[in-house]
Design a protein around this motif. Structure first.
Motif, PDB file in Angstrom:
ATOM      1  N   CYS A  55     -26.237   5.505  50.579  1.00 52.18           N
ATOM      2  CA  CYS A  55     -25.537   4.963  51.737  1.00 52.18           C
ATOM      3  C   CYS A  55     -24.936   6.135  52.493  1.00 52.18           C
ATOM      4  CB  CYS A  55     -24.450   3.990  51.298  1.00 52.18           C
ATOM      5  SG  CYS A  55     -25.051   2.622  50.316  1.00 52.18           S
ATOM      6  N   LEU A  56     -25.455   6.411  53.677  1.00 48.51           N
ATOM      7  CA  LEU A  56     -25.015   7.565  54.444  1.00 48.51           C
ATOM      8  C   LEU A  56     -24.291   7.135  55.709  1.00 48.51           C
ATOM      9  CD1 LEU A  56     -27.255   8.745  52.574  1.00 48.51           C
ATOM     10  CD2 LEU A  56     -27.738  10.350  54.390  1.00 48.51           C
ATOM     11  N   LEU A  57     -23.320   7.934  56.113  1.00 55.37           N
ATOM     12  CA  LEU A  57     -22.621   7.706  57.371  1.00 55.37           C
ATOM     13  C   LEU A  57     -23.397   8.355  58.506  1.00 55.37           C
ATOM     14  CD1 LEU A  57     -18.959   8.413  56.240  1.00 55.37           C
ATOM     15  CD2 LEU A  57     -20.006   6.201  56.682  1.00 55.37           C
ATOM     16  N   GLY A  58     -23.200   7.837  59.704  1.00 54.99           N
ATOM     17  CA  GLY A  58     -23.823   8.444  60.868  1.00 54.99           C
ATOM     18  C   GLY A  58     -23.060   9.690  61.294  1.00 54.99           C
ATOM     19  N   ILE A  59     -23.486  10.250  62.403  1.00 59.16           N
ATOM     20  CA  ILE A  59     -22.793  11.417  62.951  1.00 59.16           C
ATOM     21  C   ILE A  59     -22.432  11.133  64.402  1.00 59.16           C
ATOM     22  CG2 ILE A  59     -23.798  13.117  61.396  1.00 59.16           C
ATOM     23  CD1 ILE A  59     -25.849  13.784  63.539  1.00 59.16           C
ATOM     24  N   GLY A  60     -21.486  11.896  64.922  1.00 54.77           N
ATOM     25  CA  GLY A  60     -21.071  11.734  66.324  1.00 54.77           C
ATOM     26  C   GLY A  60     -20.432  10.387  66.574  1.00 54.77           C
ATOM     27  N   LYS A  61     -20.901   9.692  67.626  1.00 55.01           N
ATOM     28  CA  LYS A  61     -20.353   8.385  67.970  1.00 55.01           C
ATOM     29  C   LYS A  61     -20.587   7.352  66.878  1.00 55.01           C
ATOM     30  CE  LYS A  61     -22.442   8.043  71.925  1.00 55.01           C
ATOM     31  NZ  LYS A  61     -22.934   7.510  73.205  1.00 55.01           N
ATOM     32  N   ASN A  62     -21.608   7.560  66.065  1.00 52.12           N
ATOM     33  CA  ASN A  62     -21.931   6.623  64.985  1.00 52.12           C
ATOM     34  C   ASN A  62     -21.366   7.077  63.645  1.00 52.12           C
ATOM     35  OD1 ASN A  62     -23.395   4.941  66.709  1.00 52.12           O
ATOM     36  ND2 ASN A  62     -25.240   6.174  66.457  1.00 52.12           N
TER      37      ASN A  62
END
Length: 132
Positions: A55-62
């Motif tokens: 389960c990975l988090l997004g980057i930037g706005k996400n």
């Protein structure tokens, strides 16, 4: 390749937070993950390897969006009738031992409930810092 385009895994974030998430953080993560699994199961697919590293988090706005990754052990959902027709096989674990469902440990055919059971173990892991 996808792993490089996304941010840290939930396991990385968990270690960064001294191996403990607050109740609010855990519930917000579980809310997103339940939505992801609902979408996956509506397409008649099982993940079968639920763990924080997938389960990975997004980057930037996400950056606050959780993404499911690593579908290497995924398979289509089969019905109970189809499961009964399968020849018996020796028990072998599918997925990661720590978060695998009871059916996964015993080598039985897995269904949607097994992904959700593994997700429940992940929630306990986030709240307690370890599994019993």
């Amino acid at each position: 390749m996808v792993f490089e385009l996304l941010g840290p895994s939930l396991e990385d974030l968990f270690v960064f937070c001294d191996r403990r998430f607050s109740l609010k953080t855990t519930l917000l993560l579980m809310d997103q993950l339940l939505t992801r699994f609902k979408a996956l199961h509506s397409k008649r697919w099982l993940h079968r390897d639920v763990k924080p590293q997938n389960c990975l988090l997004g980057i930037g706005k996400n950056g606050n969006v959780v993404y499911l990754t690593d579908f290497g052990l995924s398979r289509e959902v089969i019905t109970l009738d189809e499961a009964e027709e399968l020849p018996p096989k020796r028990a072998c674990l599918v997925g990661t031992t720590r978060f695998a469902s009871i059916s996964g440990h015993s080598g039985q055919v897995q269904f949607e409930k097994d992904d959700l059971e593994s997700l429940g173990y992940m929630m306990i892991y986030f709240m307690r810092g370890r599994l019993p």
